[in-house]
Scaffold this motif. Structure first.
Motif, short mmCIF file in Angstrom:
data_model
loop_
_atom_site.label_atom_id
_atom_site.label_comp_id
_atom_site.label_asym_id
_atom_site.label_seq_id
_atom_site.Cartn_x
_atom_site.Cartn_y
_atom_site.Cartn_z
N SER A 1 5.83 27.76 22.14
CA SER A 1 5.66 29.21 22.17
C SER A 1 4.21 29.58 21.84
CB SER A 1 6.60 29.89 21.16
OG SER A 1 6.37 31.28 21.14
N GLU B 1 10.03 28.46 18.56
CA GLU B 1 10.35 27.59 19.70
C GLU B 1 9.17 26.68 20.03
OE1 GLU B 1 12.87 29.31 23.06
OE2 GLU B 1 11.89 31.08 22.22
N SER B 2 9.46 25.44 20.33
CA SER B 2 8.42 24.50 20.72
C SER B 2 7.75 24.99 22.00
CB SER B 2 9.05 23.12 20.97
OG SER B 2 8.08 22.20 21.38
N GLU C 1 10.87 20.84 26.42
CA GLU C 1 11.05 22.09 25.68
C GLU C 1 9.80 22.96 25.74
OE1 GLU C 1 11.69 19.07 24.55
OE2 GLU C 1 13.89 19.07 24.42
N GLU C 2 8.63 22.34 25.57
CA GLU C 2 7.38 23.10 25.61
C GLU C 2 7.15 23.70 26.99
OE1 GLU C 2 4.44 21.00 22.37
OE2 GLU C 2 4.85 19.92 24.22
N SER D 1 6.27 18.37 26.23
CA SER D 1 7.69 18.03 26.31
C SER D 1 8.41 18.99 27.25
CB SER D 1 8.32 18.12 24.91
OG SER D 1 8.31 19.48 24.46
N ASN E 1 16.53 30.31 30.73
CA ASN E 1 16.09 29.02 30.20
C ASN E 1 16.60 27.87 31.06
OD1 ASN E 1 14.64 28.76 27.37
ND2 ASN E 1 15.85 30.63 27.31
N GLN E 2 17.86 27.94 31.47
CA GLN E 2 18.41 26.85 32.30
C GLN E 2 17.72 26.80 33.66
OE1 GLN E 2 20.65 24.44 31.26
NE2 GLN E 2 19.83 23.55 33.15
N VAL F 1 14.47 25.06 33.02
CA VAL F 1 14.73 23.63 32.79
C VAL F 1 14.85 22.90 34.13
CG1 VAL F 1 16.44 21.94 32.01
CG2 VAL F 1 15.82 23.84 30.52
N VAL G 1 9.36 24.44 29.25
CA VAL G 1 10.34 25.50 29.51
C VAL G 1 9.93 26.79 28.80
CG1 VAL G 1 12.72 26.24 29.07
CG2 VAL G 1 12.27 23.95 29.98
N THR G 2 9.51 26.68 27.54
CA THR G 2 9.09 27.87 26.80
C THR G 2 7.88 28.52 27.47
OG1 THR G 2 9.91 26.93 24.73
CG2 THR G 2 8.35 28.75 24.56
#
Length: 401
Positions: A83, A80-81, A223-224, A221, A187-188, A191, A226-227
């Motif tokens: 992580s 995952e981006s 994604e980053e 990002s 995750n949501q 986000v 959120v991870t």
């Protein structure tokens, strides 16, 4: 000969690691085991070997730290981006540099008064309710939840939701629809939290990460972010919560050691290190992938093989810690590897130390008659989770006269 990977703790003493590790340490080569994930791996059980290998750049952390004990782990999935637990090299250094400031000793010390106040508030609530209470639900879980919520800017009212979801995410008895749903929902949630922080910066970790990335010209990002947020939420309260409850049980079972702490609260920092060593709540170790041939003891480990750094075994290595199966709060245990070692050593370790120090300083001083409310033999343990602990810890105390 390939053995089964040890996943249980002995029934006689639930604080000890699997008994097989003592035999593993007596051999000059790593022990080859079959893992629940369906692959064979080499168990690295000696303290010196664990430290040496965890800083070796020929080992990749691209798998989740405990994928080896997840029966249906997908070892071919993409990392995952963002992580920080799984990326290597330059990508890892970038994320680590971004986060390091947030967990520096100076920033953590600035949090100490607030953490102390949170702990006192929870003790006040327990005293007001009267015993018996479940220390897990009323104290061990709320403390790190309050702290990590405050750090990330998560409304504390949402804590129960992510506690329930994160508890599912650290199970090791196979993927289920319930676990998948918990992962998606968490995750949501993050986000939405990240998007809110991007629109309105506040004085919290996520907001500062967004700003720091922009200032450095390497913005993180969505994604980053959120991870990172999910990782800190889960890791930031699961490990510490289990450590608070399990170490309280260990101290109640060792009254002479608890007396050491009660008689001199300044020994709390040393007590934290010894309890981290003794309990090693990340009890399945760390999973690694070999990218280039290397030698361990008398064995050559080939490219493409898997290694498991057994932290609990290293922390009971008798060549480093004399009489290692004895809890000794006056021992110098600072060299333990409960937080791992090398470039992937737990970035939040100073926060965990701070929380544990304040817990030990305050809980036993304010409730000096704290004791189990059920027989020790009736305590149930979290055997099938990545972080070891107790499912519940009923305690009580004498009412003030």
């Amino acid at each position: 000969m390939t053995e089964s990977f040890p996943v249980g703790r002995p029934s006689g003493c639930p604080f000890d690691p699997a008994p097989e590790y003592a035999a593993f340490r007596r051999t000059d080569a790593p022990t080859r085991v079959s893992t629940p994930a369906g692959v064979d791996a080499h168990v690295i059980s000696r303290y010196d070997d664990v430290r040496t290998l965890l800083r070796d750049t020929r080992l990749s952390s691209r798998f989740a730290p405990s994928d080896h004990v997840v029966p249906d782990a997908d070892l071919d999935r993409e990392v995952e981006s963002g992580s920080i637990l799984q990326v290597d090299g330059a990508a890892h250094k970038r994320l680590r540099r971004m986060l390091a400031t947030e967990f520096a000793v100076k920033r953590m010390e600035a949090l100490r008064p607030r953490v102390a106040a949170m702990i006192d508030e929870r003790i006040d609530a327990m005293l007001a309710a009267g015993g018996p209470v479940d220390l897990v639900q009323e104290f061990a879980l709320p403390i790190p939840s309050l702290v990590i919520c405050e750090l990330l800017g998560v409304p504390y009212a949402d804590r129960r939701e992510f506690q329930e979801r994160s508890a599912l995410l650290v199970r090791v008895d196979g993927y289920t629809d319930e676990i998948g749903q918990a992962s998606d929902e968490l995750n949501q949630y993050i986000v939405n939290l990240v998007l809110a922080k991007q629109a309105h910066r506040e004085d919290d970790l996520l907001s500062r990460l967004i700003t720091r990335g922009e200032e450095l010209g390497t913005p993180l990002s969505i994604e980053e972010l959120v991870t990172i947020g999910v990782t800190l939420l889960v890791a930031g309260h699961e490990t510490t919560a289990n450590m608070i409850a399990l170490s309280t049980l260990a101290l109640l079972r060792s009254p002479e050691q608890l007396d050491v702490l009660r008689s001199d609260p300044s020994k709390a920092p040393a007590a934290v290190e010894e309890l981290l060593r003794y309990l090693s709540v990340v009890h399945f170790g760390l999973f690694r992938y070999v990218t280039e041939e290397l030698t361990v003891g008398s064995s050559t480990i080939r490219t493409g093989d898997y290694l498991i750094a057994a932290l609990s075994s290293a922390n009971r290595d008798e060549t480093v810690f004399p009489d290692p199966d004895r809890l000794d709060l006056e021992r110098d245990a600072a060299a333990h590897v409960a937080f791992g070692f090398g470039p992937h050593q737990c970035i939040g370790q100073q926060l965990a130390r701070l929380e544990l120090q304040e817990v030990y300083t305050r809980l036993f001083r304010r409730i000096p008659t704290l004791r189990l409310a059920v027989p020790f033999e009736e305590i149930d343990y979290r055997e099938n989770t990545l972080v070891y602990g107790v499912t519940a810890l009923p305690v009580t105390w004498d009412a003030p006269i």
